[in-house]
Motif scaffolding. Structure first.
Motif, PDB file in Angstrom:
ATOM      1  N   GLU A 100      59.459  14.973 -17.826  1.00 34.20           N
ATOM      2  CA  GLU A 100      60.203  14.078 -16.936  1.00 34.20           C
ATOM      3  C   GLU A 100      59.995  14.456 -15.468  1.00 34.20           C
ATOM      4  OE1 GLU A 100      61.449  15.824 -19.386  1.00 34.20           O
ATOM      5  OE2 GLU A 100      62.068  14.353 -20.924  1.00 34.20           O
ATOM      6  N   ALA A 101      59.939  15.760 -15.197  1.00 30.79           N
ATOM      7  CA  ALA A 101      59.739  16.213 -13.816  1.00 30.79           C
ATOM      8  C   ALA A 101      58.349  15.824 -13.321  1.00 30.79           C
ATOM      9  CB  ALA A 101      59.934  17.722 -13.726  1.00 30.79           C
ATOM     10  N   LEU A 102      57.351  15.911 -14.196  1.00 30.09           N
ATOM     11  CA  LEU A 102      55.996  15.543 -13.802  1.00 30.09           C
ATOM     12  C   LEU A 102      55.903  14.046 -13.510  1.00 30.09           C
ATOM     13  CD1 LEU A 102      53.910  17.669 -16.344  1.00 30.09           C
ATOM     14  CD2 LEU A 102      54.194  18.093 -13.889  1.00 30.09           C
ATOM     15  N   ILE A 103      56.525  13.254 -14.349  1.00 29.68           N
ATOM     16  CA  ILE A 103      56.503  11.799 -14.137  1.00 29.68           C
ATOM     17  C   ILE A 103      57.229  11.443 -12.852  1.00 29.68           C
ATOM     18  CG2 ILE A 103      57.311   9.588 -15.060  1.00 29.68           C
ATOM     19  CD1 ILE A 103      56.856  10.770 -17.874  1.00 29.68           C
ATOM     20  N   ASP A 104      58.370  12.081 -12.613  1.00 30.78           N
ATOM     21  CA  ASP A 104      59.110  11.836 -11.368  1.00 30.78           C
ATOM     22  C   ASP A 104      58.288  12.220 -10.145  1.00 30.78           C
ATOM     23  OD1 ASP A 104      61.252  10.910 -12.794  1.00 30.78           O
ATOM     24  OD2 ASP A 104      62.416  12.768 -12.671  1.00 30.78           O
ATOM     25  N   ALA A 105      57.434  13.235 -10.291  1.00 34.41           N
ATOM     26  CA  ALA A 105      56.615  13.688  -9.165  1.00 34.41           C
ATOM     27  C   ALA A 105      55.453  12.743  -8.883  1.00 34.41           C
ATOM     28  CB  ALA A 105      56.087  15.089  -9.432  1.00 34.41           C
ATOM     29  N   GLY A 106      55.134  11.885  -9.846  1.00 33.29           N
ATOM     30  CA  GLY A 106      54.043  10.941  -9.623  1.00 33.29           C
ATOM     31  C   GLY A 106      52.835  11.161 -10.516  1.00 33.29           C
ATOM     32  N   VAL A 107      52.929  12.065 -11.495  1.00 34.34           N
ATOM     33  CA  VAL A 107      51.826  12.277 -12.427  1.00 34.34           C
ATOM     34  C   VAL A 107      51.799  11.111 -13.417  1.00 34.34           C
ATOM     35  CG1 VAL A 107      50.867  13.796 -14.189  1.00 34.34           C
ATOM     36  CG2 VAL A 107      52.031  14.769 -12.209  1.00 34.34           C
ATOM     37  N   PRO A 108      50.661  10.439 -13.596  1.00 31.09           N
ATOM     38  CA  PRO A 108      50.584   9.341 -14.570  1.00 31.09           C
ATOM     39  C   PRO A 108      50.958   9.829 -15.967  1.00 31.09           C
ATOM     40  CG  PRO A 108      48.639   9.352 -13.153  1.00 31.09           C
ATOM     41  CD  PRO A 108      49.388  10.611 -12.864  1.00 31.09           C
ATOM     42  N   GLU A 109      51.659   8.979 -16.723  1.00 30.23           N
ATOM     43  CA  GLU A 109      52.115   9.381 -18.059  1.00 30.23           C
ATOM     44  C   GLU A 109      50.951   9.795 -18.942  1.00 30.23           C
ATOM     45  OE1 GLU A 109      55.046   7.115 -20.145  1.00 30.23           O
ATOM     46  OE2 GLU A 109      55.799   6.205 -18.295  1.00 30.23           O
ATOM     47  N   SER A 110      49.791   9.165 -18.759  1.00 28.89           N
ATOM     48  CA  SER A 110      48.624   9.491 -19.585  1.00 28.89           C
ATOM     49  C   SER A 110      48.097  10.903 -19.316  1.00 28.89           C
ATOM     50  CB  SER A 110      47.502   8.480 -19.336  1.00 28.89           C
ATOM     51  OG  SER A 110      47.125   8.482 -17.962  1.00 28.89           O
TER      52      SER A 110
ATOM     53  N   PHE B 159      48.564  18.187 -18.250  1.00 31.15           N
ATOM     54  CA  PHE B 159      48.769  18.667 -16.881  1.00 31.15           C
ATOM     55  C   PHE B 159      49.108  20.156 -16.893  1.00 31.15           C
ATOM     56  CE2 PHE B 159      50.746  19.308 -12.788  1.00 31.15           C
ATOM     57  CZ  PHE B 159      50.075  18.433 -11.941  1.00 31.15           C
ATOM     58  N   LYS B 160      48.316  20.957 -16.188  1.00 30.42           N
ATOM     59  CA  LYS B 160      48.546  22.400 -16.098  1.00 30.42           C
ATOM     60  C   LYS B 160      48.998  22.753 -14.695  1.00 30.42           C
ATOM     61  CE  LYS B 160      46.911  22.887 -20.272  1.00 30.42           C
ATOM     62  NZ  LYS B 160      47.837  23.150 -21.408  1.00 30.42           N
ATOM     63  N   ALA B 161      50.009  23.591 -14.591  1.00 28.34           N
ATOM     64  CA  ALA B 161      50.531  23.991 -13.283  1.00 28.34           C
ATOM     65  C   ALA B 161      50.696  25.506 -13.231  1.00 28.34           C
ATOM     66  CB  ALA B 161      51.866  23.305 -12.998  1.00 28.34           C
TER      67      ALA B 161
ATOM     68  N   GLY C  68      40.312   3.723  -3.039  1.00 23.55           N
ATOM     69  CA  GLY C  68      40.219   5.100  -3.522  1.00 23.55           C
ATOM     70  C   GLY C  68      40.786   6.129  -2.570  1.00 23.55           C
ATOM     71  N   ILE C  69      41.480   5.687  -1.520  1.00 26.28           N
ATOM     72  CA  ILE C  69      42.112   6.623  -0.587  1.00 26.28           C
ATOM     73  C   ILE C  69      43.361   7.205  -1.250  1.00 26.28           C
ATOM     74  CG2 ILE C  69      43.112   6.943   1.686  1.00 26.28           C
ATOM     75  CD1 ILE C  69      40.116   6.222   1.649  1.00 26.28           C
ATOM     76  N   LYS C  70      43.471   8.512  -1.286  1.00 26.14           N
ATOM     77  CA  LYS C  70      44.617   9.164  -1.904  1.00 26.14           C
ATOM     78  C   LYS C  70      45.770   9.293  -0.921  1.00 26.14           C
ATOM     79  CE  LYS C  70      41.751  11.844  -5.079  1.00 26.14           C
ATOM     80  NZ  LYS C  70      41.281  13.189  -5.493  1.00 26.14           N
ATOM     81  N   THR C  71      46.979   9.022  -1.408  1.00 26.89           N
ATOM     82  CA  THR C  71      48.158   9.277  -0.589  1.00 26.89           C
ATOM     83  C   THR C  71      48.379  10.781  -0.482  1.00 26.89           C
ATOM     84  OG1 THR C  71      49.675   9.252  -2.464  1.00 26.89           O
ATOM     85  CG2 THR C  71      49.180   7.119  -1.430  1.00 26.89           C
ATOM     86  N   LEU C  72      49.306  11.171   0.397  1.00 19.97           N
ATOM     87  CA  LEU C  72      49.601  12.605   0.547  1.00 19.97           C
ATOM     88  C   LEU C  72      50.121  13.204  -0.758  1.00 19.97           C
ATOM     89  CD1 LEU C  72      51.223  12.521   4.100  1.00 19.97           C
ATOM     90  CD2 LEU C  72      49.116  13.717   3.491  1.00 19.97           C
ATOM     91  N   ARG C  73      50.957  12.455  -1.502  1.00 22.08           N
ATOM     92  CA  ARG C  73      51.463  12.975  -2.772  1.00 22.08           C
ATOM     93  C   ARG C  73      50.329  13.125  -3.782  1.00 22.08           C
ATOM     94  NH1 ARG C  73      56.292  13.292  -5.559  1.00 22.08           N
ATOM     95  NH2 ARG C  73      57.027  14.149  -3.573  1.00 22.08           N
ATOM     96  N   MET C  74      49.418  12.138  -3.836  1.00 27.12           N
ATOM     97  CA  MET C  74      48.276  12.257  -4.743  1.00 27.12           C
ATOM     98  C   MET C  74      47.423  13.476  -4.408  1.00 27.12           C
ATOM     99  SD  MET C  74      46.896   8.330  -4.903  1.00 27.12           S
ATOM    100  CE  MET C  74      47.914   6.949  -5.443  1.00 27.12           C
ATOM    101  N   ALA C  75      47.164  13.680  -3.108  1.00 26.44           N
ATOM    102  CA  ALA C  75      46.349  14.819  -2.682  1.00 26.44           C
ATOM    103  C   ALA C  75      47.042  16.133  -3.017  1.00 26.44           C
ATOM    104  CB  ALA C  75      46.067  14.729  -1.185  1.00 26.44           C
ATOM    105  N   ALA C  76      48.374  16.180  -2.868  1.00 26.42           N
ATOM    106  CA  ALA C  76      49.122  17.401  -3.191  1.00 26.42           C
ATOM    107  C   ALA C  76      49.080  17.678  -4.686  1.00 26.42           C
ATOM    108  CB  ALA C  76      50.562  17.273  -2.704  1.00 26.42           C
ATOM    109  N   LEU C  77      49.216  16.633  -5.519  1.00 31.38           N
ATOM    110  CA  LEU C  77      49.160  16.829  -6.972  1.00 31.38           C
ATOM    111  C   LEU C  77      47.787  17.320  -7.410  1.00 31.38           C
ATOM    112  CD1 LEU C  77      51.220  13.747  -8.230  1.00 31.38           C
ATOM    113  CD2 LEU C  77      51.849  16.166  -8.425  1.00 31.38           C
ATOM    114  N   ASP C  78      46.734  16.886  -6.719  1.00 34.34           N
ATOM    115  CA  ASP C  78      45.395  17.397  -7.025  1.00 34.34           C
ATOM    116  C   ASP C  78      45.338  18.915  -6.817  1.00 34.34           C
ATOM    117  OD1 ASP C  78      44.397  14.964  -7.747  1.00 34.34           O
ATOM    118  OD2 ASP C  78      43.388  14.554  -5.840  1.00 34.34           O
TER     119      ASP C  78
END
Length: 570
Positions: free
Chosen positions: A473-483, A488-490, A541-551
């Motif tokens: 749930e925390a990953l989904i809330d952060a913006g990680v796609p459900e798929s 997802f490793k952190a 294909g431009i990543k938002t700041l949240r997308m770039a941070a999740l990468d």
């Protein structure tokens, strides 16, 4: 109130998962805790959900650390440089030290932020033992209020130096302040603060006066840490000492002042301190920005840009004309990004002019102007003069108003490459911000080649990095796609001697690099809002700041906690 509830969520979650507490009970406990300003453990005992012994035993078993009876052990004095105020705030009592290992007695070992602060200030690795909260508070209350943690230099101060003195202006005069400023304890303490900040790698020093205390804090890796609390009597003498070093007027205490201190540490190392003095209710607050040329990173490949983003940025700064904007809040590394771009463009055949407020670092081959609005040399005046100096590249320290923006846009449209910073939340909103400043949309769309939004985030310490499980749930809330959630490793930093127990060491950039594609340009012409421009950018294909941070979280560079701290959800 929300902050205090969140602070104890780790212990509360464990109680819920083990069915020791119902959701209804927890909601009631948190409500009463926030209303009364009390701890979770106190409320659990007060509401007869647990006895003091039961909750202490439960915490000991769940955390895997032994219970200690403080009344039965002898606690040595002066184990660390941690003040009693900080011990009370974090509800942690040092009871033993062996080399670099400090044993802390705590009632709530799940309060990670408190333990991080204790580890950071002490510079030790932390080992925990569990005690009952009422016993811990009783021992903390018995410590008194002496601030003997300010290194050996404070030994020069007698007990009379600790008293709270009258803070009225009538008791202060230039002669007295000058005499106090030259006193050995003041000189030693100010030198200690400056040198200690350099040693710890701080970016800023804050000297903050309050009614009965003075607080010194350092900003390290983007986060403020309280370091010491000098005696209130030394407040004015410390401020005056810093003002003398910065060549400011020590008799002027009603108006803000700005200056600079240059500290030579050796024949090859010099550190500058940019000093800002601001009058507050209980005295003058001093903030010093550390400018260490030896730590300046001008290699664009080492600033944290993703490969495709770096290519786009380099393509933009090598265009013969147009505007490249770097945006973000104060302290997000915009100046370093611009300096790294200018360093790459600095060639013998190129005329580069910069207008900065103030000039932070000087470079051979670049004509740098220190803006001074008091004498009429503001950004527009400097830029008008630049255009008569046959420039190829112009750097604008900050676009603050319509006139600066208009001249910068004009220069970009007349054959000059213009690099500038702007305060906006992300890249798409930069275009609408310029329009809101009064620049015609067709000029904005025509002049701007690229916008790079950025943040600085703390890197996970490489020495103590370890995998961490994060709820789906925390990953989904952060913006990680459900798929992607299942795979997802952190990572996170456990805390070690290298990072002073914080789990973080150094910083890296998070970037949203947005070239102005034709359809983005058309959207600007049409007066589209920032959300619509953002959708177009993402489609390219431009990543938002949240997308770039999740990468970077996926890559093991950032913790998810840090990702959420520095970026907002899309």
């Amino acid at each position: 109130m929300r902050r205090q509830a969140a602070r104890y969520s780790r212990l509360a979650d464990i109680l819920l998962r083990q069915n020791k507490l119902s959701r209804e009970q927890l909601d009631n406990v948190l409500r009463e805790m926030n209303l009364a300003g009390e701890t979770l453990i106190f409320q659990l005992v007060k509401q007869n959900i647990f006895t003091s012994e039961e909750i202490t035993e439960f915490i000991s078993r769940s955390f895997g650390r032994p219970i200690v009876d403080l009344d039965q052990i002898e606690i040595p004095q002066n184990l660390t440089a941690i003040s009693t105020d900080i011990m009370r705030r974090n509800k942690a009592l040092p009871i033993k030290r062996a080399g670099n290992m400090l044993t802390l007695a705590v009632a709530d070992p799940y309060d990670i932020s408190a333990l991080d602060e204790m580890a950071f200030i002490s510079g030790c690795q932390i080992e925990l033992v569990i005690v009952s909260e009422d016993q811990l508070l009783r021992h903390l209350d018995s410590l008194g209020t002496a601030d003997g943690h300010l290194d050996d230099v404070m030994a020069d101060l007698g007990a009379s130096d600790m008293e709270v003195v009258d803070t009225s202006e009538a008791h202060l005069d230039e002669h007295t302040l000058t005499a106090e400023t030259e006193a050995a304890p003041v000189v030693k303490l100010v030198n200690l603060v400056l040198l200690d900040a350099i040693k710890r790698g701080a970016s800023d020093i804050h000297l903050e006066p309050y009614e009965k205390v003075v607080r010194v804090r350092y900003r390290i890796d983007g986060v403020l840490h309280e370091i010491m609390r000098p005696p209130i009597r030394m407040r004015d003498a410390m401020v005056s000492r810093l003002k003398i070093l910065a060549r400011l007027d020590i008799s002027e205490r009603r108006m803000p002042q700005d200056g600079r201190i240059k500290l030579r540490l050796s024949k090859t190392k010099t550190v500058d301190f940019r000093v800002s003095v601001l009058p507050t209710l209980f005295g003058e607050k001093v903030v010093m920005r550390l400018l260490d040329p030896s730590s300046l990173q001008l290699d664009m490949t080492k600033l944290g840009y993703e490969e495709q983003s770096l290519k786009r940025l380099k393509d933009a700064i090598h265009q013969p004309y147009g505007m490249v904007l770097v945006t973000g809040p104060t302290g997000s590394g915009k100046t370093v990004s611009l300096y790294s771009a200018v360093a790459e463009l600095n060639q013998p055949g190129v005329n580069i002019c910069t207008a900065e407020d103030p000039v932070e670092f000087n470079f051979m081959g670049i004509n740098q102007v220190n803006v001074n609005a008091d004498i009429g040399l503001d950004f527009p005046a400097a830029l008008r003069s630049f255009l008569r100096q046959d420039p190829d590249i112009i750097l604008i320290g900050e676009i603050r108003d319509h006139d600066t923006a208009a001249i910068g846009i004009k220069a970009a449209l007349t054959g000059h490459l213009v690099l500038a910073t702007l305060h906006t939340n992300d890249a798409p909103s930069t275009m609408t911000r310029l329009v809101n400043m009064g620049i015609e949309s067709f000029l904005v769309g025509s002049a701007v080649n690229l916008v790079s939004a950025q943040r600085l985030a703390r890197r996970i310490c490489k020495e103590c990095a370890e995998p961490v499980e994060i709820p789906a749930e925390a990953l989904i809330d952060a913006g990680v796609p459900e798929s992607e959630v299942a795979d997802f490793k952190a990572m996170h930093g456990k805390g070690c001697q290298v990072c002073n127990g914080t789990g973080y060491k150094g910083r890296t950039g998070i970037y949203q690099v947005m070239p102005i594609f034709d359809d983005i340009r058309d959207a600007v012409y049409a007066g589209k809002n920032s959300n619509e421009i953002n959708d177009i950018a993402v489609s390219h294909g431009i990543k938002t700041l949240r997308m770039a941070a999740l990468d970077k979280v996926r890559a093991g560079e950032l913790s998810l906690e840090e990702c959420l701290r520095v970026t907002v959800a899309d």
